[in-house]
Motif scaffolding. Structure first.
Motif, PDB file in Angstrom:
ATOM      1  N   GLY A 110       0.924  -1.106  -0.157  1.00 45.46           N
ATOM      2  CA  GLY A 110       0.066   0.146   0.087  1.00 45.46           C
ATOM      3  C   GLY A 110       0.705   1.300  -0.001  1.00 45.46           C
ATOM      4  O   GLY A 110       0.251   2.524   0.196  1.00 45.46           O
ATOM      5  N   VAL A 119       0.326   4.259  -4.930  1.00 49.73           N
ATOM      6  CA  VAL A 119      -0.986   4.444  -5.164  1.00 49.73           C
ATOM      7  C   VAL A 119      -1.083   4.601  -7.047  1.00 49.73           C
ATOM      8  O   VAL A 119      -0.172   5.323  -7.600  1.00 49.73           O
ATOM      9  N   LEU A 152      -7.407   2.807  -5.702  1.00 48.43           N
ATOM     10  CA  LEU A 152      -8.475   3.644  -5.190  1.00 48.43           C
ATOM     11  C   LEU A 152      -9.686   3.556  -5.463  1.00 48.43           C
ATOM     12  O   LEU A 152     -10.047   3.436  -6.799  1.00 48.43           O
ATOM     13  N   LEU A 174      -5.273   4.229   3.707  1.00 47.90           N
ATOM     14  CA  LEU A 174      -4.888   2.992   2.433  1.00 47.90           C
ATOM     15  C   LEU A 174      -4.598   1.659   3.243  1.00 47.90           C
ATOM     16  O   LEU A 174      -3.473   1.995   3.944  1.00 47.90           O
TER      17      LEU A 174
END
Lengths: 96, 458
Positions: free
Chosen positions: B80, B83, B98, B118
């Motif tokens: 994580g 992104v 996302l 996240l």
């Protein structure tokens, strides 16, 4: 004074009419004594005014000068003019 | 505690600690700034490379290719910290990790830093938004938690370093203070003993060249000088007491004799005159001492002017020549012309007079005394007075200029032992020197004085 005469202009001194041979310094010494005739003049006064020194000699140097002057002006005369005042200095004058 | 703070060494140590912490701050700050810049740069490079790769695969293989690539990347970075988001023109997610387009990111392409939740963790993410062909939008981001961690680490380390520096500095200061204090305390104790009158005490020295040792050595030299001076004063006082007692005792005996004998008026007058002569001698000693003190104090310097030595020496020679004649001594006076010095005329006359006076006093009958004045170097004039008297032994030469010192060989010669002291004092006042040499037989006294500058001082 008495029979001693000093001619400042001619730089001559006489006693009883007889000339006295004086050196320049001796004349100055006599002149100073004459100006203070009858008064006691100290050694310091003589040093300052006749030699223009402001110091004390350690020996009797003034006495020697005085005795030489005395020889010249008093020797052969009945009445001394230059007297030593013990403990003080000298005096020029006719003794009372 | 306050007394500890007042100690110089502790204050010094604290000062060093503050300085150390400040310099560490600057050092670490610079390090942080450079490192943060480097990490930023590196993150940006990684993001840019990803963006480019995805843009390329979209162009070459179309949307499925790009999606495939994003999935592939996400598989590689499963924790994580990365992104990815590919969205269509309405910002609707097509691929990536996302769920929706982040509200913080505007339509405009560019760099953003956002906080996101996240994988159940709140992360700070640096993100780049790019508009791709065919209305696609791409977000690529990296967690920059590392940088924040590095910052925390640095601050943490710095705090520890500062703290230990402070502790070390204070501890060191205390240790140094103890060591230094012990030596200072030693000096203090010795100085106190000296104040109480033990003048022979000296500060301990280690023979090293450290500052405290040098200070101790200098203070010891100073103490030696003080002791010598005090010894000199003591000797002078003794000599004064002794030399004054003799004429006073004579005076007393004189007066007592007069009273007891009940002398005549004539004898009284005689006695008083002798008493006056004794008193004059005492006054003479005092005058000589006062003059010496005046010369030594240097106040006569203010009356300095150009003095022609020729004139002055002629006067002195003139004054003493009848005495020479009495001793049938040859008085040889030679001097150059235009010999000028800067000085006090009366004192110089007195000095030259004293030298001639001594020469006359000690030279035997039928001998020779000479007074020469001439330049001896470019800068000095030498006044030489020579006689054929008993001279001064080598052992006595350094001592005759001390006050009241009279050679044993002098015997009955009149004097109070201050003549040469005065000449030496006058020489010192005029930055000159007085030296005594043998004349075989006799004494040569040489007084050297600096020549006055050509133009009279104004």
């Amino acid at each position: 004074m008495a029979d001693l005469r000093v001619d400042l202009l001619a730089h001559k001194a006489t006693r009883d009419g007889k000339p006295i041979q004086l050196q320049r310094r001796e004349f100055k010494l006599l002149e100073f004594l004459m100006r203070h005739a009858g008064q006691v003049v100290t050694r310091t006064m003589l040093l300052e005014n006749v030699w223009e020194h402001h110091f004390d000699p350690q020996t009797n140097v003034i006495d020697v000068h005085i005795s030489r002057l005395r020889q010249k002006i008093d020797e052969g005369f009945e009445r001394p003019l230059l007297h030593t005042v013990r403990g003080f200095g000298y005096r020029l004058g006719v003794d009372a | 505690m306050l007394s500890v703070l007042r100690s110089t060494s502790v204050r010094l140590a604290l000062g060093y600690a503050v300085l150390f912490v400040a310099s560490s701050l600057v050092l670490v700050g610079l390090l942080w700034w450079r490192m943060a810049g480097y990490l930023d740069h590196k993150t940006a490079a990684v993001i840019r490379a990803d963006t480019q790769a995805i843009r390329d695969s979209l162009r070459v293989e179309g949307l499925p290719g790009a999606v495939e690539m994003i999935d592939e990347r996400l598989r590689q970075v499963a924790d994580g910290s990365a992104v990815y988001l590919l969205a269509d023109s309405a910002r609707k997610p097509l691929a990536g990790n996302l769920q929706s387009w982040p509200a913080d990111i505007e339509a405009k392409s560019g760099w953003y830093q956002i906080s996101l939740l996240l994988n159940d963790k709140l992360r700070t993410i640096r993100i780049e938004e790019v508009a791709l062909p065919n209305g696609f939008y791409l977000l690529v981001g990296r967690d920059i938690r590392d940088q924040t961690e590095v910052r925390a680490l640095i601050i943490d380390g710095l705090s520890w370093a500062a703290l230990s520096a402070l502790v070390l500095a204070v501890a060191g200061g205390v240790l140094v203070q103890r060591a230094v204090l012990r030596r200072v305390e030693n000096i203090n104790r010795t100085a106190s003993a000296i104040v109480r009158g033990d003048l022979a005490r000296r500060l301990p020295t280690r023979g090293t060249t450290d500052e405290l040792d040098q200070l101790s050595q200098t203070i010891n030299l100073m103490l030696q000088q003080i002791e010598d001076l005090i010894e000199g004063i003591r000797n002078t006082s003794n000599a004064v007491a002794h030399d004054l007692r003799t004429p006073l005792a004579e005076l007393r005996a004189q007066l007592e004799g007069m009273v007891l004998a009940g002398s005549s008026r004539e004898a009284m007058l005689e006695g008083i005159q002798k008493a006056l002569a004794d008193i004059d001698r005492v006054i003479g000693i005092f005058n000589a001492l006062l003059r010496l003190a005046e010369i030594d104090s240097g106040v006569r310097r203010s009356g300095f002017r150009r003095v022609e030595l020729t004139e002055l020496a002629t006067e002195v020679a003139d004054l003493y020549s009848p005495l020479m004649e009495e001793k049938r001594a040859v008085f040889d006076v030679t001097m150059g012309s235009r010999l000028a010095v800067n000085g006090d005329p009366h004192l110089l006359a007195q000095a030259v007079g004293n030298l001639v006076d001594n020469a006359v006093k000690f030279t035997p009958c039928d001998s020779a005394v000479s007074l020469h004045i001439e330049p001896c170097t470019d800068r000095e004039i030498e006044i030489v007075v020579a006689d054929n008297g008993p001279g001064i032994t080598d052992a006595d030469k350094p001592r005759v200029t001390q006050r009241f010192y009279r050679c044993k060989t002098n015997g009955e010669a009149p004097g109070i032992g201050l003549g040469l002291s005065l000449v030496a004092a006058v020489a010192r006042l005029h930055d000159g020197t007085l030296t005594l040499r043998d004349n075989h037989p006799g004494l040569i006294a040489s007084l050297k004085l600096p020549i006055a500058p050509q133009s009279p001082r104004i």
